[in-house]
Structure formats: C-alpha cells, structure tokens
Design a protein around this motif. Sequence first.
Motif, mmCIF file in Angstrom:
data_model
loop_
_atom_site.group_PDB
_atom_site.id
_atom_site.type_symbol
_atom_site.label_atom_id
_atom_site.label_comp_id
_atom_site.label_asym_id
_atom_site.label_seq_id
_atom_site.Cartn_x
_atom_site.Cartn_y
_atom_site.Cartn_z
ATOM 1 N N GLY A 104 0.816 -1.213 0.000
ATOM 2 C CA GLY A 104 0.000 0.000 0.000
ATOM 3 C C GLY A 104 0.844 1.256 0.000
ATOM 4 N N LYS A 105 1.994 1.182 0.619
ATOM 5 C CA LYS A 105 2.860 2.363 0.682
ATOM 6 C C LYS A 105 3.658 2.547 -0.609
ATOM 7 N N ILE A 106 3.981 1.439 -1.258
ATOM 8 C CA ILE A 106 4.863 1.519 -2.422
ATOM 9 C C ILE A 106 4.101 1.825 -3.719
ATOM 10 N N MET A 107 2.891 1.276 -3.837
ATOM 11 C CA MET A 107 2.139 1.425 -5.089
ATOM 12 C C MET A 107 1.974 2.877 -5.549
ATOM 13 N N PRO A 108 1.635 3.800 -4.650
ATOM 14 C CA PRO A 108 1.455 5.182 -5.114
ATOM 15 C C PRO A 108 2.702 5.727 -5.810
ATOM 16 N N TYR A 109 3.857 5.302 -5.329
ATOM 17 C CA TYR A 109 5.081 5.827 -5.916
ATOM 18 C C TYR A 109 5.383 5.178 -7.252
ATOM 19 N N LEU A 121 3.071 4.634 -9.315
ATOM 20 C CA LEU A 121 2.234 5.476 -10.164
ATOM 21 C C LEU A 121 2.934 6.785 -10.486
ATOM 22 N N VAL A 122 3.592 7.341 -9.476
ATOM 23 C CA VAL A 122 4.353 8.578 -9.695
ATOM 24 C C VAL A 122 5.433 8.326 -10.754
ATOM 25 N N GLY A 123 6.073 7.167 -10.666
ATOM 26 C CA GLY A 123 7.091 6.803 -11.640
ATOM 27 C C GLY A 123 6.522 6.735 -13.055
ATOM 28 N N TYR A 124 5.308 6.220 -13.180
ATOM 29 C CA TYR A 124 4.650 6.144 -14.491
ATOM 30 C C TYR A 124 4.408 7.546 -15.040
ATOM 31 N N VAL A 125 3.916 8.427 -14.154
ATOM 32 C CA VAL A 125 3.622 9.797 -14.600
ATOM 33 C C VAL A 125 4.914 10.476 -15.040
ATOM 34 N N GLN A 126 5.957 10.325 -14.226
ATOM 35 C CA GLN A 126 7.247 10.929 -14.571
ATOM 36 C C GLN A 126 7.720 10.452 -15.942
ATOM 37 N N THR A 127 7.606 9.153 -16.174
ATOM 38 C CA THR A 127 8.090 8.591 -17.426
ATOM 39 C C THR A 127 7.292 9.131 -18.605
ATOM 40 N N LEU A 128 5.997 9.234 -18.406
ATOM 41 C CA LEU A 128 5.143 9.734 -19.472
ATOM 42 C C LEU A 128 5.519 11.163 -19.831
ATOM 43 N N VAL A 129 5.662 11.989 -18.805
ATOM 44 C CA VAL A 129 6.049 13.387 -19.022
ATOM 45 C C VAL A 129 7.384 13.436 -19.759
ATOM 46 N N PHE A 130 8.262 12.570 -19.345
ATOM 47 C CA PHE A 130 9.588 12.507 -19.908
ATOM 48 C C PHE A 130 9.586 12.155 -21.381
ATOM 49 N N LEU A 131 8.839 11.103 -21.697
ATOM 50 C CA LEU A 131 8.822 10.658 -23.085
ATOM 51 C C LEU A 131 8.216 11.726 -23.977
ATOM 52 N N MET A 132 7.201 12.424 -23.442
ATOM 53 C CA MET A 132 6.574 13.475 -24.224
ATOM 54 C C MET A 132 7.546 14.628 -24.455
ATOM 55 N N ALA A 133 8.242 15.014 -23.383
ATOM 56 C CA ALA A 133 9.214 16.100 -23.517
ATOM 57 C C ALA A 133 10.325 15.692 -24.475
ATOM 58 N N ALA A 134 10.773 14.437 -24.357
ATOM 59 C CA ALA A 134 11.842 13.957 -25.220
ATOM 60 C C ALA A 134 11.419 14.053 -26.679
ATOM 61 N N HIS A 135 10.152 13.735 -26.922
ATOM 62 C CA HIS A 135 9.671 13.717 -28.298
ATOM 63 C C HIS A 135 9.440 15.130 -28.846
ATOM 64 N N PHE A 136 8.699 15.929 -28.062
ATOM 65 C CA PHE A 136 8.288 17.230 -28.592
ATOM 66 C C PHE A 136 9.342 18.315 -28.431
ATOM 67 N N LEU A 137 10.069 18.276 -27.320
ATOM 68 C CA LEU A 137 11.020 19.355 -27.066
ATOM 69 C C LEU A 137 12.385 19.069 -27.657
ATOM 70 N N PHE A 138 12.822 17.824 -27.504
ATOM 71 C CA PHE A 138 14.194 17.522 -27.900
ATOM 72 C C PHE A 138 14.272 16.672 -29.162
ATOM 73 N N GLU A 139 13.118 16.295 -29.674
ATOM 74 C CA GLU A 139 13.056 15.501 -30.899
ATOM 75 C C GLU A 139 13.946 14.270 -30.832
#
Lengths: 376, 316
Positions: free
Chosen positions: A229-234, A236-254
Amino acid sequence: MSFSFTRFGAVLFKEFVQMRRDRITFGMMIGVPIMQLLLFGFAINSDPKHLPTLVEMADQGPVTRAVLMGMKTSAYFNFQGIVTSQEDGDRALRDGSASFVVVIPPGFERDVVRGLAPEILLSTDASDPSAAGAAVGAISGIVDKAVRQTLTGPLHYAASAADPFSVTVHKQYNPEGRTSTNIVPGLLGIILSMTMVMITAVAIVRETERGTMEALIATPVRPFEVMLGKIMPYVLVGYVQTLVFLMAAHFLFEVPFIGSPFAFFAGFNLYIVVNLALGFLISTVAKSQMQAMQISFFTLLPSILLSGFMFPFAGMPGWAQTIGTAIPATHFLRLTRKVMLKGADLADISSDMFAMAIIMLVIVTVALKRYRQTLD
Amino acid sequence: MNTGDMAISVRGLTKTFGSRTVVDHFDMDVPKGAIYGFLGPNGSGKTTTIRMMCGLLIPNGGSGQCLGYDILTEPQSIKENVGYMTQRFSLYEDLTIRENLDFIARMYRMKNRKTDVDDALKGLGLTDRANQLAGTLSGGWKQRLSLACCMLHDPQLLLLDEPTAGVDPKARRDFWDEIRRLSAKGVTVLVSTHYMDEAVQCDYIAYIAYGKKLIDGPAPDIPDMIGLNTWRIEGPNITKMEAEMRRTAGVEQVARFGSVLHVSSTDGAALDRVAAEHRKKGTYHWQKQKGGLEEAFIYLMATATDNFTEPKEAAE
C-alpha cells in the motif's frame, strides 16, 4: 490470515491523501524532473561550439584567410583577435581567455604552393578534454577543405600534390552529434532512480519516526499489506514521470523512439521494481528520514557517475566498470538508449533485463532479511 | 484463580534484546473488567511487557494467554480484539480527524464503517471539527482521539501505555473519567502510568522495576503487603523537622505532602519509639495512621532506584 484488499486499499488511499497534503514533496516529484530535463537537456552539451580562439598570423595570403574563414564557418571557433607572439598566446590559454591559438607559420602560402606541406599549429587548452575534443577532431578536415578550395586555377597542381589525407567521421545513431539525444534517455534513468529510491525510503521511515508504525502494526494489518500500500502510489508517480519525460523527449528535444514500446515497458517496470526494493532496503537501515535521505544520495552519485550517464562507460578502468555493472541504472541506461535510439526489441535487451533481475534478487533478499530483524 | 476469569494471564515472560534482559520472568493476571495499573520507573520494561501481551513482540521465554488466545501462536487474533494505545501520539497528523478514524476502521475491516466513525465523532464531540487535521489538536484532544481510535472496534481489552504523559491535569481527569466509563461497560483496562493519583484509581496494581515484578495485588492491599507503618506530623517549621527526621535512626522514609510530613518504616516498634520521644516535646502534632498507597509507592520507587543505579542502561 489472508491478504485483505480492504486494508491494502486503506493504506493506499491514506498514502495518496498524505502525498497530496505534502505539497512540497509532491511538487518535487513532478516539477523537479521537468526542470532537470529542461536544464540538462538544453544546458549540457559535450560538443561545444563557438570556443574563443586567437590567431598568430605570420602569413597573410589568401590561403591563410581561406583557412581562417573555414574554421570560422565550422562554428567551432570564435575568433577573438590576433596575437603577435607565442608568449601572448600561451598567456591567453593559461588564463582561460582563449581555448585555442592557431599559429600560421611564416611563408605558409609559399610552402603550400611549393608543395612542402607546411604545418598549422593548433594549440589547445586540454584541461577540459571533452570541451576541445570535437573541435580538435574537426580541424584537419576543415583546414584541408579550405586549402583545396583556394588552390584553383593555376595553383590547381598544388592541391593534388597536397598530402592526400582524409578524415572520415561517421557518426551513427546521432548523426548531428547532439548531446540531448544521448542525455535525455539517460536522464530518465537517473530521475526515476532518484524519486523511487528516496521517496520510498523516506515514506517508510517517516512512519517509524513519527511513531505511527507502532500503532499501525498493532492493528490486524499485515506487513505485506502495509508495504504494498505504501509503495504502489510511488510506482504510479514513476509512471507519470516517465510519461512526461517521453513526451518532452519527443516534442522538445526531438529524440527518436524507434524501438519496441513493449520492450521499453518491460524494462522500465523491472527498473522501477529494483529501485523500490532498494528504497525499501534503505528504509530498514535508516533510523530517521534524514538518514534515509543521506543514504539515498550516496546511492545516487554512483548512478550518475559510473553508469555511463555522465561519462562513457567504455572509458572507465576495469574496477570502475565492475562497480558500474552492479548499478541498476547502468543497465536501464543501455536498455533505454538501445530501444529509443537503435530500435532494439525485447531480444536485444535481454542481457540488460537479466542483469537487473539479478541485482533485484540480491537487494530483495537482503531487504527481507533486514526487515524481519527490525520487526523485533 | 481460574484462567477463564482472566483477560490476561502470563507466566515467566522473558524478553532479551541482544545480551540485555529487559523483562525477566514476569507473571501477571489481569481479571476481566478490572482497571489494572502497571507502575514502574522509566526503562523498567513496562512497554516491552505490554507489547508482548498484545502480540507485537514475541517473547524469548514464557507463555500466556490474552483474551483466551495464546500470545505465542495467535497474535493475529489478539490484535483483532485488543485496543492498544501507544506512548506517543501515533495517529497521522497530516490526516483529518475523520480520515484517521476511518483509516483505523478499515484496518479492522469494520462493516458499518461510516456509522461507527460518525458515532465516534459524536462521542468525542468533534463532529464539527471532523475535517480538521489531527496535528492541529491540543495534547489532551489528541489523547482522546487516540483512545477513540483504539475503542472504535469495540475491543474487550484496552492496553494503554502511559496515555496521559504530558497532558494537563484537566485533560487527565477527563481521560480517566472516560476510562472508568469504559470499565463500567465491562472493558478490561491495563494502564501503565507514572502518576500516583492515577495509580490510586486502579483496582489492581503491579509494580515493575528493572524488568522484574516487585509486587502486585488489589490496590487496597498493597500498603499492607509492603508492611509500612506511618506517622503523620504537623507543626511549625516543617522543613527543619523534615531534615531532622531524615537523620533519625528508625525512620526509613520521609515524605512531605505540603505542610504535612509522613514518616514511615517497616520496623513499627522502632518508629513508635521515635514518635513517643518527640510527642513528649509537644512542639509537633504526631498521629499514627494507616499506610496509604502514596507511601507504599514512594517506598517502592526508592528501593527500585537503588536497584536501578547499578546497571546504568535503560530499556523502554
């Protein structure tokens, strides 16, 4: 005696509420990675251009001018002025006001015409080898090209007589030599590691430090339910971080993503689990949140320095490579670069997955052993 | 005594941490429905004993039952039926009052969670402040909220580990009113405390020092069990008298209560001789009285402290 979803759900929900209330930590988890991405992605450049350059000209003919013009258009060199003696040039290199000093020898043009292959001296400040490296690598090509272009018409014979050397540079996967293409996928590994390890360790230790863990284990809740229960939320945070990252990598840095998304997903999940296990291990060692933070930082530094994120892995001595191999980030970095930049699929990354699995096994074994001891 | 009448019954309970023996062959019987006071100085092993009795710690030796469940093999069943309140405030300060209660209710998988939480809030008188963060409550209110959390699942046994440490007198009195109310409803209460005035309110008392039980029994019997004879002294310049009494042979203990002095000794005859001598002078008013719990505890603490100074290390 069985696993209760009610209790697991309660811990999970509580953790989310606490995460939401702790604005600073929450902001750090989402905001800091974006900031780092922007900072490192744009700021770090191991192929620097426009380096300050001085010229010591003992010859002023058209060939010389062509050479200097060629260097200038390459954008590596930014001419700051002319020096008249070797001492002036050396002083400029020493105090850092120039990275390069180009010395055109007397009678340069005459010697070129005579086919004597005169030498141009490029003095460079090599105290930061990576800064000057690319420019040094490019110089002979630039000069050669410039000289040949000038030697036309009646001087044509000299061009063919000039040293028939040629430098071939073939940059694969990153033809423009852009640092961000290399650094952005690597940064994902580092930031995931930082968040997952530190936040997990701190979240668990916080419970012990504030005394709430004692009240919690006095209820019928099982340790496994608490941990999950304590670990799962994090996660999820890791998933969000990765998603943001991949999007930035694609759109900002090509940065391209040409490999198998499934392979990436598999590797990325394994990497998250390894880091959570490491955070869990730290939480069994640390007695306070401060300690958990410090230990996490100690694990972070090797991840940055020895994983191949900052410096080329192949350039490290053997013992450092051995240490680097034991770091999960090393394998995730390779995996991510392989998938994103080289179009790898699951079979290509199996060795990295295998290495991470072994590291995880070791960490989990030690963590569980320690966890049993701290229960008492 | 029949173990069926006992909420807790343990024999030879022993716990060691490394080479230190924190609890040493501890026996105790807590009758059902009683308020049982658990006394002793800091580091005497009270917390460790309570933790062993509610299944949080596995003892190294000994055996026992709590609410009919074996403390060695059925800790899970004990946890389901016991309310345990820890020494420190152990609720989530960054959750609201309602969220804390709701969280605990879910830990016990309670069926009518919503109604039970609402009832608990009403009982506390905190319905209007249900959405206030628990961390913003005063010390006394935190203790009451902790108690409400422990009582949420209607346990038959309450284990309270120094519940009123650092709480103001008014809040302490309220807290004890609540404990007596619960006891009247048939809940067994085991409470550890430092405070004499709280010990007096217990039906039974056990005194532990340095991991060993020194005495236990019904509270009114404790003074007789120790066998202290006590004289009460009143008069002018009581401070001078106190100093004199501390020097006098035959007086084992001098305790001052405001302007009154209690002198005690286990040797009644010797103390009577001292009293007779002083009464002849007539400056002070001497009166023989039955030894109370106060003197008994001061006596126990004095001996326990002696016991305690030898090995320095303390364990909670």
